[in-house]
Scaffold this motif. Structure first.
Motif, PDB file in Angstrom:
ATOM      1  N   ALA A 179       0.841  -1.208   0.000  1.00  0.00           N
ATOM      2  CA  ALA A 179       0.000   0.000   0.000  1.00  0.00           C
ATOM      3  C   ALA A 179       0.875   1.257   0.000  1.00  0.00           C
ATOM      4  N   GLU A 180       1.927   1.236   0.831  1.00  0.00           N
ATOM      5  CA  GLU A 180       2.797   2.425   0.907  1.00  0.00           C
ATOM      6  C   GLU A 180       3.495   2.695  -0.436  1.00  0.00           C
ATOM      7  N   ILE A 181       3.995   1.622  -1.012  1.00  0.00           N
ATOM      8  CA  ILE A 181       4.751   1.791  -2.267  1.00  0.00           C
ATOM      9  C   ILE A 181       3.816   2.264  -3.375  1.00  0.00           C
ATOM     10  N   ARG A 182       2.624   1.702  -3.410  1.00  0.00           N
ATOM     11  CA  ARG A 182       1.648   2.168  -4.405  1.00  0.00           C
ATOM     12  C   ARG A 182       1.399   3.667  -4.221  1.00  0.00           C
ATOM     13  N   GLY A 183       1.266   4.061  -2.966  1.00  0.00           N
ATOM     14  CA  GLY A 183       1.061   5.482  -2.664  1.00  0.00           C
ATOM     15  C   GLY A 183       2.210   6.331  -3.187  1.00  0.00           C
ATOM     16  N   GLU A 184       3.437   5.835  -2.998  1.00  0.00           N
ATOM     17  CA  GLU A 184       4.610   6.592  -3.471  1.00  0.00           C
ATOM     18  C   GLU A 184       4.567   6.775  -4.986  1.00  0.00           C
ATOM     19  N   PHE A 185       4.251   5.708  -5.694  1.00  0.00           N
ATOM     20  CA  PHE A 185       4.217   5.813  -7.166  1.00  0.00           C
ATOM     21  C   PHE A 185       3.070   6.720  -7.613  1.00  0.00           C
ATOM     22  N   GLU A 186       1.963   6.663  -6.882  1.00  0.00           N
ATOM     23  CA  GLU A 186       0.855   7.528  -7.299  1.00  0.00           C
ATOM     24  C   GLU A 186       1.197   9.003  -7.085  1.00  0.00           C
ATOM     25  N   ALA A 187       1.931   9.249  -6.016  1.00  0.00           N
ATOM     26  CA  ALA A 187       2.385  10.632  -5.789  1.00  0.00           C
ATOM     27  C   ALA A 187       3.341  11.069  -6.905  1.00  0.00           C
TER      28      ALA A 187
END
Ligand SMILES: Cc1ncc(C[n+]2csc(CCOP(=O)(O)OP(=O)(O)O)c2C)c(N)n1
Length: 815
Positions: A385-393
């Protein structure tokens, strides 16, 4: 100590175990059951665990027992520990990067790595290990598959920079040039957990699969020469191959053959086959005649580690051993990473029409991080979830980028060079004073005491010295060595390779001398200056593509060096056509990358048949645009000398294609007096020194210029001028105009070429000449159009040549 029986069991598994290994996550590549392995008992059980698990090593074909032993010890020993948290993190990052791209840019080509994302921890392991062994740089050649993922996770480019390329934020900057994002080169810095830095140089490459292989090797060799002299520790070359491409493309096989050659070795290349067992829509049984695509690498005595990409721990171990092996034995090594391809060939391609069953199974497979996390009893969900968030940012940030981000930076040794348009202000002095020429002439024929030179060669060396002393006119072979020698003494390194280039195909060079008693080799030019810049001259293997690609690569990372590749006959250069079209001609336009590579291509119609006559000038001229290359055909020794010298001495870095002579090498008409070396420069057009105010002007390039002059003399013709076009591109308009204007009474200009009408420079010169020569009439004399460049009959050639000359001297009315 193993009992003899145990030894036999171990040997059987060492030799055949890989065939029974569990390598394909989808199970298409079924483990075999070789009868040699139908063995029972404790030793057999242990050996089966070592050799028939998710890694299968092929190494028993290596003749050196020490190397076989080295590998056996690793496979049979305690497996090295793997940091599973770190591997999991990489698998999640690599997989999520692709998923985010998939959801945001649906149906846009990216050539996803999914199915073999273990490549990312594999490459990290390689870098960690190489850095520990002293690597400071990695040169990476790879194709489309997973390239964007590698750019982010290995090269260290920010994800938003890659996403911005998907947004295509700045189309105007690419009008008529540039390249697609999955072919661009990239540079960056990788930092190991211990804090060591490795610079990464991902080589720009074309669609043409495997063409980048020799280029990457040449770049690595140049960097090694720069960074660690003749050592190979500091730069690790890594080549990633698609399975279908590795099995199918000749360039890959040619490049492997460079591995252990003195002139080309890079201390071992690490190869990774990113093996998804599919090539676009084709199945492996249709793309490779052997069980493994990597079998082509068995032409070398090197190990191949086949490994199941769904077992990332095994893959990481294979990576570590591969790099350790490279550093231990300075050898190539292969990791065959076998996985699958989650989507179509690209994301706009539906694979279910050709492999419906396979893709139904793939659809059911979770991402590899899932099974990996379960195996190691880690809950991946929070990190996912965190990594997905980073890429979306990063995606959001990408949308605010207005200018296309640069993915690479040229090393500072390029700072003092430039490309772009030709400018006469770039020209430099190339003449050499008589004393220096004499010194070079003496040094370049000097041999150590006791060295026995062949009598024929001795005679040649004596003549050369006399030529340099001004006692005889200088021939082409001598002019060439004088150019190299004088450059070396000015601090310019020289590297020349090609088939039989040390002696020279036409016996014209003798850059390396051979002792008649011992066959010891001695290269006088390598001992001519103090300090001595490198003078390398090598007989290349019988390859065009790999060798030319290698030299192009070398020129990319050693712009100060005069790098030359010589074809045996220019006719063979088309074996390297991909390198010529995709790199040498278009590299600056697509990637902004310069090269000062010289191609020496023997050319000329001398009755030697269809494959020993033409270097295909028409092809090089068709490729010429926006001052991307130089195409020259010097007709005298002094012209050759000045042309070679100006190439490294100018700041301008442009590939130079030279049509070199064969029969004319020793022809008196092509020799030049000493003063042409000690004064003057390369002339793009040689005006006529004999005819003044002619009625007709013949313009030609190469050997036929001499034939035309001889014919004129024979005819006692004083009305015809013969101009030599020494540089075809950039087209010397002003110089041609000036030469034509010396003959104000001329009513007619005739382009004469010995090539057929559909070849040679005709199509290129005629429209330009018509414009320049106005209001004079312009016509051409050439052979009739022909599918092959030259006749196979020596006598037929003579008849044609006579007719050509007759037509050239016939007046317009008579023709
Ligand atoms: C020399 C060359 N021929 C044909 C192609 C067209 N082509 C692009 S990808 C591809 C299949 C490549 O398969 P593989 O090497 O297994 O790599 P993958 O895409 O599966 O990773 C083909 C035939 C090409 N790019 N280069």
């Amino acid at each position: 100590m193993n009992s003899p029986n145990d030894q036999a069991i171990l040997d059987a598994f060492r030799r055949w175990g890989y065939l029974a290994a569990d390598l394909d996550p989808l199970g298409y590549l079924k483990p075999l059951a070789p009868p040699e392995l139908a063995l029972e008992g404790e030793t057999a059980a242990r050996a089966r665990r070592w050799y028939c698990g998710t890694m299968g090593a092929e190494f028993m074909h290596i003749p050196d027992g020490e190397r076989r032993q080295w590998i056996a010890e690793r496979l049979e020993g305690e497996p090295p520990s793997v940091d599973s948290q770190r591997v999991l993190e990489r698998l999640v990052r690599a997989g999520t990067f692709e998923q985010v791209l998939q959801s945001r840019y649906i149906g846009t080509k990216r050539f996803s790595l999914e199915g073999i994302v273990a490549l990312i921890p594999v490459m990290e392991e390689m870098l960690d290990c190489a850095a520990g062994s002293g690597a400071e740089q990695m040169v990476l050649g790879m194709s489309h598959r997973g390239r964007l993922n590698v750019m982010v996770h290995i090269v260290g480019r920010p994800a938003e920079d890659i996403f911005a390329r998907f947004e295509d934020v700045d189309p105007r900057s690419f009008l008529g040039g540039g390249d697609v994002k999955y072919h661009l080169g990239a540079t960056g810095n990788y930092v190991t957990p211990e804090g060591r830095n490795v610079e990464i140089h991902m080589v720009s490459n074309p669609s043409h699969l495997e063409a980048v292989d020799p280029v990457a090797m040449g770049r690595a060799r140049a960097k090694q020469a720069r960074l660690c002299g003749r050592g190979t520790t500091c730069v690790l070359p890594v080549l990633l191959h698609g399975d279908a491409a590795f099995a199918g493309q000749g360039t890959a096989a040619e490049t492997l053959n460079l591995a252990n050659l003195d002139g080309y070795s890079v201390g071992g290349t690490v190869h990774v086959v990113v093996n998804n067992l599919i090539g676009f829509t084709a199945n492996p049984q249709d793309t490779s005649s052997s069980r493994f695509a990597a079998d082509v690498a068995k032409r070398l005595p090197i190990p191949i580690f086949h490994v199941n990409a769904e077992d990332p721990d095994a893959a990481v171990r294979a990576a570590r051993w591969a790099v350790e092996y490279r550093y231990q034995f300075h050898s190539d090594v292969v990791v065959d990473l076998i996985g699958f391809r989650r989507h179509g060939h690209s994301e706009i391609d539906d694979p279910t029409t050709t492999q419906p069953v396979r893709y139904r199974r793939i659809a059911e497979l979770p991402p590899v991080w899932d099974s990996y996390a379960r195996r190691h009893q880690i809950d991946p969900a929070p990190r996912v979830a965190e990594i997905r968030g980073e890429f979306e940012a990063a995606l959001k940030r990408a949308r605010t980028i207005r200018k296309n981000p640069r993915l690479s930076q040229l090393p500072s040794y390029w700072d003092k060079f430039q490309g772009g348009a030709y400018d006469p202000a770039l020209e430099v002095e190339t003449a050499v004073c008589p004393e220096e020429l004499r010194a070079v002439g003496e040094l370049m024929v000097r041999v150590p005491t006791g060295f026995s030179v062949h009598p024929k060669v001795k005679k040649l060396l004596d003549q050369r010295m006399q030529m340099a002393q001004g006692r005889h006119a200088i021939d082409f072979g001598t002019a060439e060595l004088l150019a190299y020698g004088s450059l070396l003494r000015q601090g310019v390194p020289v590297r020349l390779t090609g088939q039989d280039s040390r002696r020279g195909t036409f016996n014209q060079r003798h850059a390396t001398l051979i002792d008649t008693g011992t066959e010891a080799a001695y290269t006088p030019l390598a001992n001519i200056a103090f300090p001595q810049p490198a003078f390398e001259v090598y007989d290349s293997p019988l390859s065009e593509a790999a060798v030319l690609g290698f030299e192009y690569g070398y020129s990319r990372d050693y712009p100060e060096t005069l790098v030359l590749w010589e074809a045996q006959f220019g006719d063979f250069a088309n074996g390297a056509q991909v390198l010529i079209d995709q790199f040498i001609s278009a590299g600056e336009d697509k990637w902004g990358l310069l090269s000062g590579l010289v191609m020496l291509l023997p050319h000329g119609y001398e009755g030697q048949g269809p494959e020993h006559s033409s270097a295909r000038p028409e092809r090089f001229l068709q490729l010429a645009a926006r001052d991307n290359t130089q195409v020259c055909q010097p007709t005298t020794a002094a012209q050759y000398f000045h042309m070679l010298r100006r190439q490294p001495l100018r700041r301008w870095r442009k590939p130079l294609v030279v049509f070199t002579p064969k029969g004319m090498l020793r022809h008196p008409a092509a020799m030049s007096p000493l003063q042409d070396f000690t004064s003057g420069r390369f002339q793009t057009v040689i005006p006529d020194r004999e005819a003044t105010d002619a009625k007709r002007v013949l313009l030609a390039t190469g050997k036929i210029v001499h034939d035309l002059r001889a014919e004129r003399k024979k005819r006692g013709d004083t009305q015809t001028a013969v101009l030599a076009l020494e540089q075809l591109y950039p087209f010397p308009e002003k110089e041609i105009m000036a030469a034509l204007n010396q003959h104000p009474s001329a009513r007619e200009v005739v382009w004469v070429q010995e090539e057929p009408a559909n070849m040679g420079a005709l199509f290129f010169v005629m429209p330009r000449l018509r414009r320049l020569a106005r209001p004079r009439a312009v016509r051409s004399v050439k052979l009739s159009a022909s599918p092959s460049p030259a006749t196979g009959s020596g006598k037929g050639h003579e008849v044609q040549q006579k007719t050509l000359l007759a037509l050239a001297f016939a007046t317009a009315k008579a023709v």
